[in-house]
Design a protein around this motif. Structure first.
Motif, PDB file in Angstrom:
ATOM      1  N   PRO A  82       6.981  13.201  -4.515  1.00 34.70           N
ATOM      2  CA  PRO A  82       7.362  14.001  -3.441  1.00 34.70           C
ATOM      3  C   PRO A  82       6.375  13.705  -2.090  1.00 34.70           C
ATOM      4  O   PRO A  82       5.375  13.151  -2.393  1.00 34.70           O
ATOM      5  CB  PRO A  82       6.902  15.310  -4.010  1.00 34.70           C
ATOM      6  N   ALA A  83       6.885  14.193  -1.315  1.00 33.50           N
ATOM      7  CA  ALA A  83       6.004  13.862   0.123  1.00 33.50           C
ATOM      8  C   ALA A  83       4.424  14.632  -0.007  1.00 33.50           C
ATOM      9  O   ALA A  83       4.413  15.577  -0.677  1.00 33.50           O
ATOM     10  CB  ALA A  83       6.500  14.493   1.283  1.00 33.50           C
ATOM     11  N   GLY A  84       3.574  13.742   0.235  1.00 29.70           N
ATOM     12  CA  GLY A  84       2.216  14.042   0.020  1.00 29.70           C
ATOM     13  C   GLY A  84       1.708  13.722  -1.135  1.00 29.70           C
ATOM     14  O   GLY A  84       0.350  13.831  -1.376  1.00 29.70           O
ATOM     15  N   GLY A  85       2.499  13.241  -2.067  1.00 38.08           N
ATOM     16  CA  GLY A  85       1.912  12.807  -3.345  1.00 38.08           C
ATOM     17  C   GLY A  85       1.039  11.375  -3.079  1.00 38.08           C
ATOM     18  O   GLY A  85       1.083  10.831  -2.286  1.00 38.08           O
ATOM     19  N   SER A  86       0.518  10.977  -4.433  1.00 36.81           N
ATOM     20  CA  SER A  86      -0.064   9.769  -4.470  1.00 36.81           C
ATOM     21  C   SER A  86       0.815   8.855  -5.585  1.00 36.81           C
ATOM     22  O   SER A  86       1.525   9.428  -6.288  1.00 36.81           O
ATOM     23  CB  SER A  86      -1.312   9.885  -5.091  1.00 36.81           C
ATOM     24  N   LEU A  87       0.399   7.528  -5.404  1.00 33.32           N
ATOM     25  CA  LEU A  87       0.871   6.758  -6.404  1.00 33.32           C
ATOM     26  C   LEU A  87       0.136   5.590  -6.325  1.00 33.32           C
ATOM     27  O   LEU A  87      -0.620   4.887  -5.615  1.00 33.32           O
ATOM     28  CB  LEU A  87       2.122   6.344  -5.879  1.00 33.32           C
ATOM     29  N   ARG A  88      -0.096   4.752  -7.690  1.00 37.88           N
ATOM     30  CA  ARG A  88      -0.841   3.300  -7.786  1.00 37.88           C
ATOM     31  C   ARG A  88       0.190   2.374  -8.163  1.00 37.88           C
ATOM     32  O   ARG A  88       0.898   2.526  -9.233  1.00 37.88           O
ATOM     33  CB  ARG A  88      -1.866   3.692  -8.573  1.00 37.88           C
ATOM     34  N   LEU A  89       0.467   1.378  -7.342  1.00 36.21           N
ATOM     35  CA  LEU A  89       1.085   0.061  -7.767  1.00 36.21           C
ATOM     36  C   LEU A  89       0.331  -0.867  -8.323  1.00 36.21           C
ATOM     37  O   LEU A  89      -0.905  -0.857  -8.128  1.00 36.21           O
ATOM     38  CB  LEU A  89       2.047  -0.449  -6.584  1.00 36.21           C
ATOM     39  N   SER A  90       0.688  -1.673  -9.273  1.00 38.49           N
ATOM     40  CA  SER A  90       0.031  -2.749 -10.021  1.00 38.49           C
ATOM     41  C   SER A  90       0.718  -4.202  -9.800  1.00 38.49           C
ATOM     42  O   SER A  90       2.061  -3.952  -9.605  1.00 38.49           O
ATOM     43  CB  SER A  90      -0.240  -2.279 -11.320  1.00 38.49           C
ATOM     44  N   CYS A  91       0.005  -5.006  -9.612  1.00 38.53           N
ATOM     45  CA  CYS A  91       0.605  -6.392  -9.867  1.00 38.53           C
ATOM     46  C   CYS A  91      -0.065  -7.381 -10.638  1.00 38.53           C
ATOM     47  O   CYS A  91      -1.486  -7.647 -10.512  1.00 38.53           O
ATOM     48  CB  CYS A  91       0.626  -6.651  -8.123  1.00 38.53           C
ATOM     49  N   ALA A  92       0.434  -7.780 -11.732  1.00 35.46           N
ATOM     50  CA  ALA A  92      -0.238  -8.813 -12.534  1.00 35.46           C
ATOM     51  C   ALA A  92      -0.005 -10.203 -12.437  1.00 35.46           C
ATOM     52  O   ALA A  92       1.372 -10.430 -12.118  1.00 35.46           O
ATOM     53  CB  ALA A  92       0.223  -8.383 -14.159  1.00 35.46           C
ATOM     54  N   ALA A  93      -1.169 -10.742 -12.135  1.00 35.32           N
ATOM     55  CA  ALA A  93      -0.790 -12.110 -11.634  1.00 35.32           C
ATOM     56  C   ALA A  93      -1.065 -13.009 -13.048  1.00 35.32           C
ATOM     57  O   ALA A  93      -1.961 -12.937 -13.596  1.00 35.32           O
ATOM     58  CB  ALA A  93      -1.606 -12.857 -10.466  1.00 35.32           C
ATOM     59  N   SER A  94      -0.239 -14.024 -13.081  1.00 32.80           N
ATOM     60  CA  SER A  94      -0.620 -15.147 -14.209  1.00 32.80           C
ATOM     61  C   SER A  94      -0.221 -16.600 -13.890  1.00 32.80           C
ATOM     62  O   SER A  94       0.469 -16.705 -12.739  1.00 32.80           O
ATOM     63  CB  SER A  94       0.314 -14.668 -15.260  1.00 32.80           C
ATOM     64  N   GLY A  95      -0.659 -17.501 -14.454  1.00 29.29           N
ATOM     65  CA  GLY A  95      -0.394 -18.936 -14.111  1.00 29.29           C
ATOM     66  C   GLY A  95      -1.398 -19.506 -13.168  1.00 29.29           C
ATOM     67  O   GLY A  95      -2.759 -19.113 -13.506  1.00 29.29           O
ATOM     68  N   ARG A  96      -1.079 -20.346 -12.312  1.00 29.62           N
ATOM     69  CA  ARG A  96      -2.244 -21.139 -11.576  1.00 29.62           C
ATOM     70  C   ARG A  96      -2.860 -19.957 -10.263  1.00 29.62           C
ATOM     71  O   ARG A  96      -2.809 -20.535  -9.228  1.00 29.62           O
ATOM     72  CB  ARG A  96      -1.737 -22.525 -11.054  1.00 29.62           C
TER      73      ARG A  96
ATOM     74  N   ASN B 292      -6.678 -10.090 -13.572  1.00 32.82           N
ATOM     75  CA  ASN B 292      -5.769 -10.843 -12.681  1.00 32.82           C
ATOM     76  C   ASN B 292      -4.825  -9.959 -12.232  1.00 32.82           C
ATOM     77  O   ASN B 292      -3.509 -10.068 -12.198  1.00 32.82           O
ATOM     78  CB  ASN B 292      -5.072 -12.022 -13.288  1.00 32.82           C
ATOM     79  N   THR B 293      -5.201  -8.631 -11.714  1.00 33.36           N
ATOM     80  CA  THR B 293      -4.386  -7.586 -11.435  1.00 33.36           C
ATOM     81  C   THR B 293      -4.840  -6.774 -10.040  1.00 33.36           C
ATOM     82  O   THR B 293      -6.058  -6.840  -9.849  1.00 33.36           O
ATOM     83  CB  THR B 293      -4.302  -6.353 -12.288  1.00 33.36           C
ATOM     84  N   VAL B 294      -3.855  -6.775  -9.284  1.00 36.08           N
ATOM     85  CA  VAL B 294      -4.119  -6.266  -7.812  1.00 36.08           C
ATOM     86  C   VAL B 294      -3.349  -4.924  -7.765  1.00 36.08           C
ATOM     87  O   VAL B 294      -2.512  -4.700  -8.201  1.00 36.08           O
ATOM     88  CB  VAL B 294      -3.555  -7.065  -6.607  1.00 36.08           C
ATOM     89  N   TYR B 295      -4.055  -3.869  -7.423  1.00 38.52           N
ATOM     90  CA  TYR B 295      -3.669  -2.825  -7.088  1.00 38.52           C
ATOM     91  C   TYR B 295      -3.593  -1.982  -5.755  1.00 38.52           C
ATOM     92  O   TYR B 295      -4.133  -2.472  -4.922  1.00 38.52           O
ATOM     93  CB  TYR B 295      -4.801  -1.593  -7.996  1.00 38.52           C
ATOM     94  N   LEU B 296      -2.541  -1.070  -5.738  1.00 41.24           N
ATOM     95  CA  LEU B 296      -2.196  -0.519  -4.343  1.00 41.24           C
ATOM     96  C   LEU B 296      -2.273   0.898  -4.535  1.00 41.24           C
ATOM     97  O   LEU B 296      -1.390   1.597  -5.257  1.00 41.24           O
ATOM     98  CB  LEU B 296      -1.006  -1.163  -3.485  1.00 41.24           C
ATOM     99  N   GLN B 297      -3.316   1.577  -4.093  1.00 40.04           N
ATOM    100  CA  GLN B 297      -3.374   2.936  -4.299  1.00 40.04           C
ATOM    101  C   GLN B 297      -2.875   3.467  -3.063  1.00 40.04           C
ATOM    102  O   GLN B 297      -3.524   3.278  -1.854  1.00 40.04           O
ATOM    103  CB  GLN B 297      -4.817   3.658  -4.577  1.00 40.04           C
ATOM    104  N   MET B 298      -2.098   4.525  -2.982  1.00 36.06           N
ATOM    105  CA  MET B 298      -1.383   5.156  -1.951  1.00 36.06           C
ATOM    106  C   MET B 298      -1.055   6.638  -2.065  1.00 36.06           C
ATOM    107  O   MET B 298      -0.925   7.284  -3.058  1.00 36.06           O
ATOM    108  CB  MET B 298       0.060   4.726  -1.733  1.00 36.06           C
TER     109      MET B 298
END
Length: 124
Positions: free
Chosen positions: A13-27, A77-83
């Motif tokens: 919902p509008a006003g809410g929060s979310l955290r996205l994750s990005c798992a990286a592997s390889g070179r 090896n993870t990047v997060y985006l807290q929104m």
């Protein structure tokens, strides 16, 4: 080759929060800068945020600055985006991307590796 897998997108919902994750592997040594971009239907791909693995320098797009935080877990090896304070205008597919070097941070064409994206939908 660097493989990127995003997760965490969902309906919020509008006003809410979310955290996205990005798992990286390889070179991952060839991907010193990690970025998040988003693309809404009919719109250009837009820079959201970026970070360097080494020094933790962070960069933010004007439309999200103050509402999002990018961070890394180097051991995982993870990047997060807290929104936070999400708005319906934040609705888009969010992509994780990686590139060597620290130039052209906000230019999506400079990124070499891309994930498949994760859908974020913000309801009004």
């Amino acid at each position: 080759q660097v493989r990127l897998v995003e997760s965490g997108g969902r309906l919020v919902p509008a006003g809410g929060s979310l955290r996205l994750s990005c798992a990286a592997s390889g070179r991952t040594v060839s991907a010193s800068t990690m970025g998040w971009f988003r693309q809404a239907p009919g719109k250009e791909r837009e820079f959201v945020a970026a970070i360097s693995w080494s020094g933790g320098n962070t960069y933010y797009g004007d439309s999200v600055r103050g509402r999002v935080t990018i961070s890394t877990d180097n051991a995982e090896n993870t990047v997060y985006l807290q929104m936070n304070s999400l708005e319906p205008e934040d609705t888009a597919v969010y992509y994780c991307a990686a590139k060597p070097g620290n130039t052209g941070i906000e230019t999506y064409t400079r990124y070499i590796y891309w994930g498949r994206g994760t859908q974020v939908t913000v309801s009004s």
